[in-house]
Design a protein around this motif. Structure first.
Motif, PDB file in Angstrom:
ATOM      1  N   ASN A  72      13.604  71.345 -24.269  1.00 20.05           N
ATOM      2  CA  ASN A  72      12.703  70.818 -23.238  1.00 20.05           C
ATOM      3  C   ASN A  72      13.367  69.669 -22.480  1.00 20.05           C
ATOM      4  O   ASN A  72      13.270  69.575 -21.260  1.00 20.05           O
ATOM      5  CB  ASN A  72      11.393  70.326 -23.867  1.00 20.05           C
ATOM      6  CG  ASN A  72      10.434  71.437 -24.157  1.00 20.05           C
ATOM      7  OD1 ASN A  72      10.410  72.449 -23.465  1.00 20.05           O
ATOM      8  ND2 ASN A  72       9.640  71.267 -25.193  1.00 20.05           N
ATOM      9  N   LEU A  73      14.032  68.792 -23.206  1.00 17.36           N
ATOM     10  CA  LEU A  73      14.726  67.666 -22.578  1.00 17.36           C
ATOM     11  C   LEU A  73      15.795  68.153 -21.606  1.00 17.36           C
ATOM     12  O   LEU A  73      15.952  67.591 -20.512  1.00 17.36           O
ATOM     13  CB  LEU A  73      15.358  66.784 -23.660  1.00 17.36           C
ATOM     14  CG  LEU A  73      16.163  65.580 -23.179  1.00 17.36           C
ATOM     15  CD1 LEU A  73      15.276  64.611 -22.405  1.00 17.36           C
ATOM     16  CD2 LEU A  73      16.810  64.881 -24.364  1.00 17.36           C
ATOM     17  N   LEU A  74      16.509  69.198 -21.983  1.00 18.63           N
ATOM     18  CA  LEU A  74      17.546  69.740 -21.103  1.00 18.63           C
ATOM     19  C   LEU A  74      16.967  70.322 -19.816  1.00 18.63           C
ATOM     20  O   LEU A  74      17.679  70.445 -18.820  1.00 18.63           O
ATOM     21  CB  LEU A  74      18.362  70.808 -21.831  1.00 18.63           C
ATOM     22  CG  LEU A  74      19.197  70.311 -22.999  1.00 18.63           C
ATOM     23  CD1 LEU A  74      19.863  71.479 -23.706  1.00 18.63           C
ATOM     24  CD2 LEU A  74      20.217  69.282 -22.549  1.00 18.63           C
ATOM     25  N   MET A  75      15.686  70.656 -19.831  1.00 18.30           N
ATOM     26  CA  MET A  75      15.047  71.219 -18.640  1.00 18.30           C
ATOM     27  C   MET A  75      14.407  70.164 -17.738  1.00 18.30           C
ATOM     28  O   MET A  75      13.849  70.500 -16.705  1.00 18.30           O
ATOM     29  CB  MET A  75      14.011  72.262 -19.054  1.00 18.30           C
ATOM     30  CG  MET A  75      14.631  73.513 -19.634  1.00 18.30           C
ATOM     31  SD  MET A  75      13.437  74.835 -19.916  1.00 18.30           S
ATOM     32  CE  MET A  75      12.945  74.504 -21.608  1.00 18.30           C
ATOM     33  N   THR A  76      14.483  68.894 -18.116  1.00 19.54           N
ATOM     34  CA  THR A  76      13.916  67.849 -17.266  1.00 19.54           C
ATOM     35  C   THR A  76      14.796  67.651 -16.041  1.00 19.54           C
ATOM     36  O   THR A  76      16.007  67.897 -16.093  1.00 19.54           O
ATOM     37  CB  THR A  76      13.788  66.511 -18.027  1.00 19.54           C
ATOM     38  OG1 THR A  76      15.085  66.057 -18.407  1.00 19.54           O
ATOM     39  CG2 THR A  76      12.866  66.634 -19.224  1.00 19.54           C
ATOM     40  N   PRO A  77      14.219  67.211 -14.939  1.00 18.74           N
ATOM     41  CA  PRO A  77      15.016  67.010 -13.717  1.00 18.74           C
ATOM     42  C   PRO A  77      16.206  66.077 -13.920  1.00 18.74           C
ATOM     43  O   PRO A  77      17.249  66.250 -13.289  1.00 18.74           O
ATOM     44  CB  PRO A  77      14.020  66.412 -12.725  1.00 18.74           C
ATOM     45  CG  PRO A  77      12.684  66.846 -13.221  1.00 18.74           C
ATOM     46  CD  PRO A  77      12.801  66.936 -14.719  1.00 18.74           C
ATOM     47  N   GLU A  78      16.076  65.113 -14.820  1.00 17.75           N
ATOM     48  CA  GLU A  78      17.156  64.158 -15.055  1.00 17.75           C
ATOM     49  C   GLU A  78      18.337  64.786 -15.784  1.00 17.75           C
ATOM     50  O   GLU A  78      19.442  64.265 -15.740  1.00 17.75           O
ATOM     51  CB  GLU A  78      16.656  62.951 -15.871  1.00 17.75           C
ATOM     52  CG  GLU A  78      15.619  62.119 -15.176  1.00 17.75           C
ATOM     53  CD  GLU A  78      14.226  62.745 -15.221  1.00 17.75           C
ATOM     54  OE1 GLU A  78      13.394  62.346 -14.389  1.00 17.75           O
ATOM     55  OE2 GLU A  78      13.965  63.627 -16.059  1.00 17.75           O
ATOM     56  N   ARG A  79      18.120  65.891 -16.460  1.00 21.75           N
ATOM     57  CA  ARG A  79      19.173  66.537 -17.250  1.00 21.75           C
ATOM     58  C   ARG A  79      19.627  67.883 -16.698  1.00 21.75           C
ATOM     59  O   ARG A  79      20.753  68.298 -16.951  1.00 21.75           O
ATOM     60  CB  ARG A  79      18.697  66.746 -18.690  1.00 21.75           C
ATOM     61  CG  ARG A  79      18.506  65.476 -19.467  1.00 21.75           C
ATOM     62  CD  ARG A  79      19.823  64.899 -19.859  1.00 21.75           C
ATOM     63  NE  ARG A  79      19.623  63.708 -20.685  1.00 21.75           N
ATOM     64  CZ  ARG A  79      20.594  62.924 -21.062  1.00 21.75           C
ATOM     65  NH1 ARG A  79      21.828  63.182 -20.725  1.00 21.75           N
ATOM     66  NH2 ARG A  79      20.345  61.865 -21.780  1.00 21.75           N
ATOM     67  N   ALA A  80      18.780  68.583 -15.990  1.00 16.36           N
ATOM     68  CA  ALA A  80      19.105  69.937 -15.544  1.00 16.36           C
ATOM     69  C   ALA A  80      20.193  69.928 -14.474  1.00 16.36           C
ATOM     70  O   ALA A  80      20.115  69.182 -13.509  1.00 16.36           O
ATOM     71  CB  ALA A  80      17.853  70.623 -15.000  1.00 16.36           C
ATOM     72  N   TYR A  81      21.193  70.753 -14.687  1.00 17.68           N
ATOM     73  CA  TYR A  81      22.271  70.877 -13.699  1.00 17.68           C
ATOM     74  C   TYR A  81      21.813  71.660 -12.481  1.00 17.68           C
ATOM     75  O   TYR A  81      22.266  71.431 -11.378  1.00 17.68           O
ATOM     76  CB  TYR A  81      23.490  71.575 -14.323  1.00 17.68           C
ATOM     77  CG  TYR A  81      24.367  70.632 -15.097  1.00 17.68           C
ATOM     78  CD1 TYR A  81      25.449  70.013 -14.503  1.00 17.68           C
ATOM     79  CD2 TYR A  81      24.109  70.356 -16.432  1.00 17.68           C
ATOM     80  CE1 TYR A  81      26.259  69.146 -15.207  1.00 17.68           C
ATOM     81  CE2 TYR A  81      24.910  69.489 -17.147  1.00 17.68           C
ATOM     82  CZ  TYR A  81      25.979  68.890 -16.536  1.00 17.68           C
ATOM     83  OH  TYR A  81      26.765  68.035 -17.244  1.00 17.68           O
ATOM     84  N   ASP A  82      20.967  72.629 -12.704  1.00 14.41           N
ATOM     85  CA  ASP A  82      20.409  73.405 -11.598  1.00 14.41           C
ATOM     86  C   ASP A  82      19.088  74.004 -12.056  1.00 14.41           C
ATOM     87  O   ASP A  82      18.725  73.887 -13.219  1.00 14.41           O
ATOM     88  CB  ASP A  82      21.397  74.487 -11.125  1.00 14.41           C
ATOM     89  CG  ASP A  82      21.785  75.466 -12.217  1.00 14.41           C
ATOM     90  OD1 ASP A  82      20.883  76.116 -12.796  1.00 14.41           O
ATOM     91  OD2 ASP A  82      22.989  75.603 -12.495  1.00 14.41           O
TER      92      ASP A  82
END
Length: 138
Positions: A72-82
């Motif tokens: 879920n954290l990887l899908m946050t705007p601050e972490r997501a590459y695209d």
């Protein structure tokens, strides 16, 4: 009507509540090496000890939950590459973490062991696309 006017005037006089935004603390590499890697290893190597104690099951449940929540954290705007491939890759990790959490709560060791290939694929598919130099080292 008077009550609506009073509510509207009261609401306008209040300062807007500022919602804090997420701010990454570590780099993506640090997040992967210091958090995701150890958590995923607990799922990868779940079968190394078949005689699990109560503490082992608690630890396993916590690691499985952390795996799903890290996705879920990887899908946050601050972490997501695209918003395209990255999100699909993170969703694969979430799927595995969610299953692992359910299996750990049920204390289903064979089902947890069966997730190994799925977890490997989730990690591998993301690393091939987003980890610089992955699979290119000799």
């Amino acid at each position: 009507i008077c009550i609506f006017v009073l509510l509207a005037v009261t609401a306008q006089g209040q300062a807007p509540t500022e919602i804090p935004s997420a701010k990454p603390v570590g780099t993506m590499s640090e997040l992967m090496l210091d958090v995701l890697f150890p958590v995923s290893n607990e799922i990868f190597y779940v079968g190394r000890n078949e005689n699990k104690t109560e503490k082992d099951w608690i630890d396993l449940r916590q690691n499985a939950l952390a795996l799903a929540e890290l996705a879920n954290l990887l899908m946050t705007p601050e972490r997501a590459y695209d918003k395209d491939q990255w999100m699909r890759e993170a969703k694969l990790l979430w799927d595995v973490g969610n299953k692992a959490y359910k299996f750990a709560k049920a204390r289903d060791l064979p089902a947890l062991e069966a997730l190994n290939d799925e977890l490997y694929e989730a990690c591998q598919s993301c690393h091939v696309r987003y980890r610089p130099g992955y699979k290119r080292r000799l």
